[in-house]
Design a protein around this motif. Sequence first.
Motif, PDB file in Angstrom:
ATOM      1  N   ILE A   1       0.788  -1.338  -0.023  1.00 53.99           N
ATOM      2  CA  ILE A   1      -0.059   0.105  -0.100  1.00 53.99           C
ATOM      3  C   ILE A   1       1.030   1.262   0.168  1.00 53.99           C
ATOM      4  O   ILE A   1       1.803   1.398   0.688  1.00 53.99           O
ATOM      5  N   ALA A   2       0.585   2.264  -0.885  1.00 55.82           N
ATOM      6  CA  ALA A   2       1.241   3.495  -0.747  1.00 55.82           C
ATOM      7  C   ALA A   2       0.583   4.727  -0.178  1.00 55.82           C
ATOM      8  O   ALA A   2      -0.622   4.477  -0.080  1.00 55.82           O
ATOM      9  N   ILE A   3       1.299   5.301   0.815  1.00 51.61           N
ATOM     10  CA  ILE A   3       0.908   6.523   1.379  1.00 51.61           C
ATOM     11  C   ILE A   3       1.704   7.785   0.951  1.00 51.61           C
ATOM     12  O   ILE A   3       2.880   7.880   0.733  1.00 51.61           O
ATOM     13  N   ILE A   4       0.742   8.524   0.137  1.00 55.94           N
ATOM     14  CA  ILE A   4       1.179   9.534  -0.231  1.00 55.94           C
ATOM     15  C   ILE A   4       0.776  11.040   0.414  1.00 55.94           C
ATOM     16  O   ILE A   4      -0.361  11.125   0.428  1.00 55.94           O
ATOM     17  N   THR A   5       1.660  11.983   0.662  1.00 54.14           N
ATOM     18  CA  THR A   5       1.556  13.080   1.479  1.00 54.14           C
ATOM     19  C   THR A   5       2.248  14.156   1.089  1.00 54.14           C
ATOM     20  O   THR A   5       3.142  14.009   0.127  1.00 54.14           O
ATOM     21  N   THR A   6       1.545  15.252   1.134  1.00 56.47           N
ATOM     22  CA  THR A   6       2.431  16.432   0.558  1.00 56.47           C
ATOM     23  C   THR A   6       3.970  16.427   1.358  1.00 56.47           C
ATOM     24  O   THR A   6       4.791  16.814   0.634  1.00 56.47           O
ATOM     25  N   TYR A   7       3.816  16.402   2.510  1.00 62.62           N
ATOM     26  CA  TYR A   7       5.347  16.112   3.149  1.00 62.62           C
ATOM     27  C   TYR A   7       5.537  15.069   4.154  1.00 62.62           C
ATOM     28  O   TYR A   7       4.167  14.266   4.434  1.00 62.62           O
ATOM     29  N   ILE A   8       6.676  14.471   4.442  1.00 63.37           N
ATOM     30  CA  ILE A   8       6.699  13.242   5.177  1.00 63.37           C
ATOM     31  C   ILE A   8       7.041  13.575   6.547  1.00 63.37           C
ATOM     32  O   ILE A   8       6.502  12.820   7.611  1.00 63.37           O
ATOM     33  N   SER A   9       8.249  14.130   6.720  1.00 68.96           N
ATOM     34  CA  SER A   9       9.082  14.264   7.965  1.00 68.96           C
ATOM     35  C   SER A   9       8.733  15.648   8.866  1.00 68.96           C
ATOM     36  O   SER A   9       9.047  15.923  10.042  1.00 68.96           O
TER      37      SER A   9
ATOM     38  N   PHE B   1       5.607   8.284   0.114  1.00 67.58           N
ATOM     39  CA  PHE B   1       5.883   9.295  -1.027  1.00 67.58           C
ATOM     40  C   PHE B   1       5.463  10.771  -0.736  1.00 67.58           C
ATOM     41  O   PHE B   1       4.397  10.649   0.090  1.00 67.58           O
ATOM     42  N   SER B   2       6.290  11.575  -0.990  1.00 65.11           N
ATOM     43  CA  SER B   2       6.061  13.014  -0.710  1.00 65.11           C
ATOM     44  C   SER B   2       5.823  13.654  -1.956  1.00 65.11           C
ATOM     45  O   SER B   2       6.879  13.665  -2.856  1.00 65.11           O
ATOM     46  N   THR B   3       4.832  14.284  -2.370  1.00 68.36           N
ATOM     47  CA  THR B   3       4.770  15.310  -3.458  1.00 68.36           C
ATOM     48  C   THR B   3       5.610  16.822  -3.056  1.00 68.36           C
ATOM     49  O   THR B   3       5.863  17.184  -4.223  1.00 68.36           O
ATOM     50  N   ASN B   4       5.713  17.122  -2.031  1.00 65.56           N
ATOM     51  CA  ASN B   4       6.325  18.347  -1.694  1.00 65.56           C
ATOM     52  C   ASN B   4       5.354  19.432  -2.131  1.00 65.56           C
ATOM     53  O   ASN B   4       5.680  20.586  -2.691  1.00 65.56           O
ATOM     54  N   ASN B   5       3.902  19.143  -2.237  1.00 65.38           N
ATOM     55  CA  ASN B   5       2.886  19.660  -2.844  1.00 65.38           C
ATOM     56  C   ASN B   5       3.264  20.538  -4.165  1.00 65.38           C
ATOM     57  O   ASN B   5       2.912  21.243  -4.657  1.00 65.38           O
ATOM     58  N   ASP B   6       3.763  19.696  -5.052  1.00 69.88           N
ATOM     59  CA  ASP B   6       3.953  19.973  -6.241  1.00 69.88           C
ATOM     60  C   ASP B   6       3.417  19.010  -7.375  1.00 69.88           C
ATOM     61  O   ASP B   6       3.649  17.758  -7.214  1.00 69.88           O
TER      62      ASP B   6
ATOM     63  N   LYS C   1      -3.876  29.627   3.689  1.00 67.48           N
ATOM     64  CA  LYS C   1      -3.183  29.277   2.474  1.00 67.48           C
ATOM     65  C   LYS C   1      -4.225  28.698   1.378  1.00 67.48           C
ATOM     66  O   LYS C   1      -4.800  27.663   1.751  1.00 67.48           O
ATOM     67  N   THR C   2      -4.470  29.487   0.425  1.00 70.89           N
ATOM     68  CA  THR C   2      -5.785  29.167  -0.566  1.00 70.89           C
ATOM     69  C   THR C   2      -5.256  28.165  -1.795  1.00 70.89           C
ATOM     70  O   THR C   2      -6.185  28.057  -2.674  1.00 70.89           O
ATOM     71  N   ASP C   3      -4.190  27.607  -1.833  1.00 73.05           N
ATOM     72  CA  ASP C   3      -3.901  26.611  -2.941  1.00 73.05           C
ATOM     73  C   ASP C   3      -4.290  25.096  -2.504  1.00 73.05           C
ATOM     74  O   ASP C   3      -4.292  24.269  -3.195  1.00 73.05           O
ATOM     75  N   ASP C   4      -4.715  25.271  -1.373  1.00 76.27           N
ATOM     76  CA  ASP C   4      -5.032  23.860  -0.433  1.00 76.27           C
ATOM     77  C   ASP C   4      -6.409  24.055  -0.157  1.00 76.27           C
ATOM     78  O   ASP C   4      -6.974  25.155   0.365  1.00 76.27           O
TER      79      ASP C   4
END
Length: 376
Positions: free
Chosen positions: A91-99, A124-129, A218-221
């Motif tokens: 199972i994958a967990i994808i968040t904008t940030y991890i640590s 996995f982390s997208t770094n909100n990108d 923060k309004t892009d989220d």
Amino acid sequence: MRCRSVAETKYNKVKGWIRSKILDGTYAPNQKIASESELMKQFDVSRHTVRVAIGELVSEGWLYTEQGAGTFCTDRALNQQEAPPSSPKKIAIITTYISDYIFPSIIRGAESEISKKGYHVSLFSTNNDHENEKRILETIITQRFDGVIIEATKSATSNPNLNYYLNLESLGIPYIMINAYYDELEPVSVVVDDENGGYLQTEHLIKLGHRNIAGFFKTDDLQGVKRMKGFIKALREYGIPINPKNIITYTTSEKTVKPAECLKSMLESSQEKPSGLVCYNDELVMRLLDVIRKKELNVPEDISIVGFDNSFLAEVSEVKLTTIEHPKSELGKMAAKMILEMIAKGKGSKQGSSIESYVFETKLIIRNSTSCLSPE
């Protein structure tokens, strides 16, 4: 060795491009892809290189060829139904940030439930990108994960990767979104009642006598948009005029600079200064406290401030924060239980799943960063 490395890079580039076009929906099932000649010209490679790339994609089930007709995109949804269960279970967990910030607690909560069922967890982390999100989703689909827990990237903006999520659905790979979601997909989600949280933040200051209240969001989220909605709703319901200058919005790329600069301008202005601040999260509070200290103001004597998330930051600073509770670990556990149930039922998130989305209620945690407004 060097020539061999260059050749491998070239054919992998062709292979990766074709696979990416399949994943983003450019090539639909049974649609003919670009010809060998077109690919040779596009990538400036030999016919041999193109054929090696196509040959591997055929053997991996991405493409099929018809003699004299060309190469076509495989109906991978059909292949998925015929394929044996993947092994090992993952199972994958994808968040904008991890640590950072509250994310370790969310991830630990999810991992604790998933590991009980014998699944391996990949983080996995997208770094909100969005570009990072795209690459991660390609990995998830290519490696055939059993399920995915995903935090939407810049969830309040138009997402260029929606086709990847539709691809997950067509392949029967269930996914659950946490903290926010892409409204267009109407996915199963586990979120916090952000609008009510923003309302409670603002109402608390109003009940303490504050009228000149500034909000930072923060309004892009989607979380920030909903928290701002709650902020405005509270002011309206209590009959307090809304000053547009007191609503500060910013994006992920602006979060380290813009809010602090805007507060500095407010405090230096000859106009009436805000007596209370409603903040998008506790992390933002820390940045604004630096501005307040430099102006030699005190919290809460000179200015009250309310955070959101009840993170570890709420109690580590010299000012203990009044903030909104975020379930963190419990949210992760809930998402994990739901994705495991969806996997057990063998249903994708939009394929008749009976799993319902879940919204955690919000509550205010009162500490020392807010106080009654002293009468002048």
